[in-house]
Design a protein around this motif. Structure first.
Motif, PDB file in Angstrom:
ATOM      1  N   VAL A  30       0.876  -1.171   0.000  1.00 64.37           N
ATOM      2  CA  VAL A  30       0.000   0.000   0.000  1.00 64.37           C
ATOM      3  C   VAL A  30       0.913   1.220   0.000  1.00 64.37           C
ATOM      4  CG1 VAL A  30      -1.758   1.328   1.236  1.00 64.37           C
ATOM      5  CG2 VAL A  30      -1.852  -1.184   1.243  1.00 64.37           C
ATOM      6  N   ALA A  31       0.756   2.074  -0.999  1.00 67.24           N
ATOM      7  CA  ALA A  31       1.617   3.252  -1.153  1.00 67.24           C
ATOM      8  C   ALA A  31       0.804   4.539  -0.998  1.00 67.24           C
ATOM      9  CB  ALA A  31       2.297   3.230  -2.519  1.00 67.24           C
ATOM     10  N   GLU A  32       1.460   5.545  -0.485  1.00 70.22           N
ATOM     11  CA  GLU A  32       0.830   6.875  -0.407  1.00 70.22           C
ATOM     12  C   GLU A  32       1.034   7.558  -1.756  1.00 70.22           C
ATOM     13  OE1 GLU A  32       1.868  10.440   2.377  1.00 70.22           O
ATOM     14  OE2 GLU A  32       0.621   9.024   3.513  1.00 70.22           O
ATOM     15  N   ALA A  33       0.282   7.068  -2.721  1.00 63.81           N
ATOM     16  CA  ALA A  33       0.356   7.557  -4.105  1.00 63.81           C
ATOM     17  C   ALA A  33      -0.925   7.148  -4.803  1.00 63.81           C
ATOM     18  CB  ALA A  33       1.570   6.960  -4.817  1.00 63.81           C
ATOM     19  N   ASP A  34      -1.296   7.904  -5.844  1.00 59.03           N
ATOM     20  CA  ASP A  34      -2.506   7.500  -6.568  1.00 59.03           C
ATOM     21  C   ASP A  34      -2.158   6.394  -7.558  1.00 59.03           C
ATOM     22  OD1 ASP A  34      -1.430   8.682  -8.904  1.00 59.03           O
ATOM     23  OD2 ASP A  34      -2.378  10.603  -8.453  1.00 59.03           O
ATOM     24  N   ALA A  35      -3.175   5.875  -8.247  1.00 60.49           N
ATOM     25  CA  ALA A  35      -2.976   4.722  -9.128  1.00 60.49           C
ATOM     26  C   ALA A  35      -2.014   5.036 -10.263  1.00 60.49           C
ATOM     27  CB  ALA A  35      -4.318   4.254  -9.682  1.00 60.49           C
ATOM     28  N   ARG A  36      -2.116   6.252 -10.823  1.00 66.53           N
ATOM     29  CA  ARG A  36      -1.237   6.622 -11.944  1.00 66.53           C
ATOM     30  C   ARG A  36       0.207   6.683 -11.493  1.00 66.53           C
ATOM     31  NH1 ARG A  36       1.231  10.981 -13.266  1.00 66.53           N
ATOM     32  NH2 ARG A  36       0.162  12.175 -11.650  1.00 66.53           N
ATOM     33  N   GLU A  37       0.444   7.307 -10.343  1.00 63.87           N
ATOM     34  CA  GLU A  37       1.810   7.420  -9.821  1.00 63.87           C
ATOM     35  C   GLU A  37       2.389   6.038  -9.491  1.00 63.87           C
ATOM     36  OE1 GLU A  37       1.552  11.758  -7.575  1.00 63.87           O
ATOM     37  OE2 GLU A  37       0.748   9.958  -6.597  1.00 63.87           O
ATOM     38  N   THR A  38       1.570   5.199  -8.907  1.00 63.21           N
ATOM     39  CA  THR A  38       2.036   3.854  -8.571  1.00 63.21           C
ATOM     40  C   THR A  38       2.399   3.065  -9.825  1.00 63.21           C
ATOM     41  OG1 THR A  38       0.659   3.821  -6.578  1.00 63.21           O
ATOM     42  CG2 THR A  38       1.392   1.688  -7.422  1.00 63.21           C
ATOM     43  N   GLU A  39       1.571   3.182 -10.857  1.00 68.56           N
ATOM     44  CA  GLU A  39       1.836   2.475 -12.107  1.00 68.56           C
ATOM     45  C   GLU A  39       3.130   2.964 -12.743  1.00 68.56           C
ATOM     46  OE1 GLU A  39      -0.499   1.242 -16.220  1.00 68.56           O
ATOM     47  OE2 GLU A  39      -1.486   2.496 -14.712  1.00 68.56           O
ATOM     48  N   GLU A  40       3.371   4.275 -12.692  1.00 73.29           N
ATOM     49  CA  GLU A  40       4.603   4.822 -13.263  1.00 73.29           C
ATOM     50  C   GLU A  40       5.839   4.333 -12.505  1.00 73.29           C
ATOM     51  OE1 GLU A  40       4.130   9.035 -13.212  1.00 73.29           O
ATOM     52  OE2 GLU A  40       2.816   9.086 -14.981  1.00 73.29           O
ATOM     53  N   LEU A  41       5.735   4.275 -11.176  1.00 75.19           N
ATOM     54  CA  LEU A  41       6.867   3.829 -10.375  1.00 75.19           C
ATOM     55  C   LEU A  41       7.173   2.339 -10.599  1.00 75.19           C
ATOM     56  CD1 LEU A  41       6.114   5.737  -7.057  1.00 75.19           C
ATOM     57  CD2 LEU A  41       8.149   6.010  -8.481  1.00 75.19           C
ATOM     58  N   LEU A  42       6.138   1.569 -10.869  1.00 76.70           N
ATOM     59  CA  LEU A  42       6.344   0.140 -11.113  1.00 76.70           C
ATOM     60  C   LEU A  42       6.794  -0.155 -12.539  1.00 76.70           C
ATOM     61  CD1 LEU A  42       3.221  -1.319  -9.247  1.00 76.70           C
ATOM     62  CD2 LEU A  42       5.602  -1.386  -8.480  1.00 76.70           C
ATOM     63  N   THR A  81      -2.920   3.780  -2.733  1.00 79.78           N
ATOM     64  CA  THR A  81      -3.141   2.727  -3.724  1.00 79.78           C
ATOM     65  C   THR A  81      -2.566   1.400  -3.218  1.00 79.78           C
ATOM     66  OG1 THR A  81      -2.974   4.347  -5.501  1.00 79.78           O
ATOM     67  CG2 THR A  81      -2.727   2.037  -6.112  1.00 79.78           C
ATOM     68  N   ALA A  82      -3.298   0.329  -3.469  1.00 80.08           N
ATOM     69  CA  ALA A  82      -2.819  -1.023  -3.147  1.00 80.08           C
ATOM     70  C   ALA A  82      -2.376  -1.708  -4.427  1.00 80.08           C
ATOM     71  CB  ALA A  82      -3.918  -1.829  -2.471  1.00 80.08           C
ATOM     72  N   ALA A  83      -1.332  -2.520  -4.326  1.00 72.40           N
ATOM     73  CA  ALA A  83      -0.843  -3.257  -5.491  1.00 72.40           C
ATOM     74  C   ALA A  83      -0.448  -4.668  -5.083  1.00 72.40           C
ATOM     75  CB  ALA A  83       0.352  -2.539  -6.113  1.00 72.40           C
ATOM     76  N   PRO A  95       5.833   7.292   0.229  1.00 70.18           N
ATOM     77  CA  PRO A  95       6.073   6.283   1.260  1.00 70.18           C
ATOM     78  C   PRO A  95       5.263   5.006   1.033  1.00 70.18           C
ATOM     79  CG  PRO A  95       5.570   8.421   2.246  1.00 70.18           C
ATOM     80  CD  PRO A  95       5.267   8.537   0.786  1.00 70.18           C
ATOM     81  N   LEU A  96       5.894   3.879   1.359  1.00 74.57           N
ATOM     82  CA  LEU A  96       5.185   2.601   1.389  1.00 74.57           C
ATOM     83  C   LEU A  96       4.614   2.424   2.795  1.00 74.57           C
ATOM     84  CD1 LEU A  96       7.607   0.241  -0.574  1.00 74.57           C
ATOM     85  CD2 LEU A  96       5.387   1.100  -1.317  1.00 74.57           C
ATOM     86  N   LEU A  97       3.295   2.409   2.906  1.00 79.68           N
ATOM     87  CA  LEU A  97       2.639   2.287   4.202  1.00 79.68           C
ATOM     88  C   LEU A  97       2.571   0.828   4.658  1.00 79.68           C
ATOM     89  CD1 LEU A  97      -0.304   4.758   3.496  1.00 79.68           C
ATOM     90  CD2 LEU A  97       1.939   5.260   4.467  1.00 79.68           C
ATOM     91  N   GLU A  98       2.504  -0.073   3.695  1.00 86.78           N
ATOM     92  CA  GLU A  98       2.506  -1.508   3.994  1.00 86.78           C
ATOM     93  C   GLU A  98       3.258  -2.237   2.889  1.00 86.78           C
ATOM     94  OE1 GLU A  98      -1.339  -3.258   4.479  1.00 86.78           O
ATOM     95  OE2 GLU A  98      -2.120  -1.555   5.603  1.00 86.78           O
ATOM     96  N   MET A  99       3.954  -3.306   3.254  1.00 90.73           N
ATOM     97  CA  MET A  99       4.533  -4.185   2.238  1.00 90.73           C
ATOM     98  C   MET A  99       4.694  -5.577   2.845  1.00 90.73           C
ATOM     99  SD  MET A  99       7.679  -3.767  -0.442  1.00 90.73           S
ATOM    100  CE  MET A  99       8.989  -3.517   0.740  1.00 90.73           C
ATOM    101  N   ASN A 100       4.107  -6.567   2.195  1.00 93.23           N
ATOM    102  CA  ASN A 100       4.160  -7.943   2.672  1.00 93.23           C
ATOM    103  C   ASN A 100       4.708  -8.860   1.586  1.00 93.23           C
ATOM    104  OD1 ASN A 100       2.782  -7.679   5.340  1.00 93.23           O
ATOM    105  ND2 ASN A 100       1.122  -6.934   4.058  1.00 93.23           N
ATOM    106  N   VAL A 101       5.609  -9.711   1.998  1.00 97.77           N
ATOM    107  CA  VAL A 101       6.178 -10.710   1.092  1.00 97.77           C
ATOM    108  C   VAL A 101       5.552 -12.052   1.420  1.00 97.77           C
ATOM    109  CG1 VAL A 101       8.273 -11.922   0.410  1.00 97.77           C
ATOM    110  CG2 VAL A 101       8.347  -9.461   0.863  1.00 97.77           C
TER     111      VAL A 101
END
Length: 330
Positions: A231-243, A262-264, A290-296
């Protein structure tokens, strides 16, 4: 320590054990997994000399269980799924009977009874009737009789079945302790238990050996691609660009949870999923998102078990259908 070669057991037209071959080294704890009817108990009964085989061989410390049964059985301690207990006797009386049956006498018999009672935590119930003991203590008596004679190999068939959570933990700790001095093989339906205790795991399905490896190697072999959720503190467009353009990301699903967050879910083909998670952290951090959550998602023995047994069942069904089709054509 144990060599099993081309072991097969048939009951009429039904093949319970199908050409099993494996080798077990000394000084380890092995888990024996398989769905109901897979052939686990049949294999264990053959390995201990309680059941004959249709064909194949089993050697215990170099002695063939069928040709040299006396020598082979001296090296085995066995707890079947239903412990062979005499309910009207006390643990001390029962262990004396089993010890004498194993050829122990005099001081050695007394010494070994005291030793196994101590190791299995039966001291304060040694003179109570077995019928009055809890299920957990009955299992301990069963394990104690398997230890008499100081066998090199301990084989336990479903040693924790029917126990409450506390009893399971106690028996699990006992098995770990036994593994320091003996080669231990035990079957279980509690997958987390096997993953916690065992150094190596055998999995059988429909009488066939489908996996034999260390838990971590099974994880690497079967559970790729890995999965990361974030879960990132970014909107869907920003998250897609970063990925975009990230190595080892084979599939992604992006969902805007709320404004600005946004969740991914990402799938990766990288063997080391932590390297991918580290790269993700650095990329989002450098962009000020910032990444608010990240799970592997780490490998789970239950998933490995299901994947292996289901794939084997599917292959067998296809083979049976193919053979049936060839017979019809003929």
């Amino acid at each position: 320590m144990i060599q099993v070669e081309h072991l097969t057991k048939c009951y009429g037209d039904v093949t319970a054990v199908d050409d099993l071959s494996f080798e077990i080294e000394g000084g380890h704890v092995y888990g024996f997994l398989g769905p109901n009817g897979a052939g686990k108990s049949t294999t264990m009964n053959i390995m201990t000399g309680c059941l004959s085989a249709t064909k194949g061989s089993v050697k215990i410390d170099g002695f063939d269980i069928f040709e040299e049964p006396a020598q082979a059985k001296k090296r085995i301690g066995y707890l079947p799924e239903q412990p062979p207990l005499y309910m009207n006797e006390t643990p001390a009386e029962y262990l004396r009977f089993v010890g004498e049956a194993k050829g122990l006498k005099g001081k050695e018999l007394h010494s070994q009874i005291d030793s196994v009672i101590g190791r299995t935590g039966l001291d304060h119930v040694r003179n109570r009737r077995i019928s009055a003991l809890s299920k957990g203590y009955k299992q301990r008596v069963g394990i104690a009789q398997a230890l008499l004679g100081d066998p090199k190999v301990i084989i336990l068939d479903e040693p924790t079945v029917g126990l409450d959570p506390l009893q399971i933990i106690e028996i699990r700790d006992l098995i770990k302790d036994l593994g320091r001095e003996h080669t231990v093989i035990f079957s279980s339906h509690i997958l987390s238990e096997v993953q916690t205790i065992c150094e190596k795991i055998l999995i059988i399905a429909r009488g066939k050996l489908i996996a034999f490896d260390e838990p971590e190697n099974l994880e690497k072999r079967l559970l790729s691609p890995g999965e990361i959720t974030l879960v990132a503190e970014a909107d869907a467009r920003e998250t897609e660009e970063l990925l975009s353009g990230m190595e080892h990301i084979t599939e992604q699903t992006i969902e805007e949870k709320e404004i600005g967050r946004t969740a991914a879910t990402l799938h990766s083909d990288c063997e080391d999923i932590y390297e991918v998670s580290k790269a993700l952290f650095k990329r989002f951090s450098a962009a000020g998102k910032p990444l608010l959550e990240m799970n592997v998602k780490k490998a789970d023995l239950e998933e490995i078990f299901i994947e292996l047994t289901e794939s084997t069942q599917t292959e067998d069904i296809k083979t049976e259908e193919s053979e049936a089709g060839e017979e019809e054509m003929a």
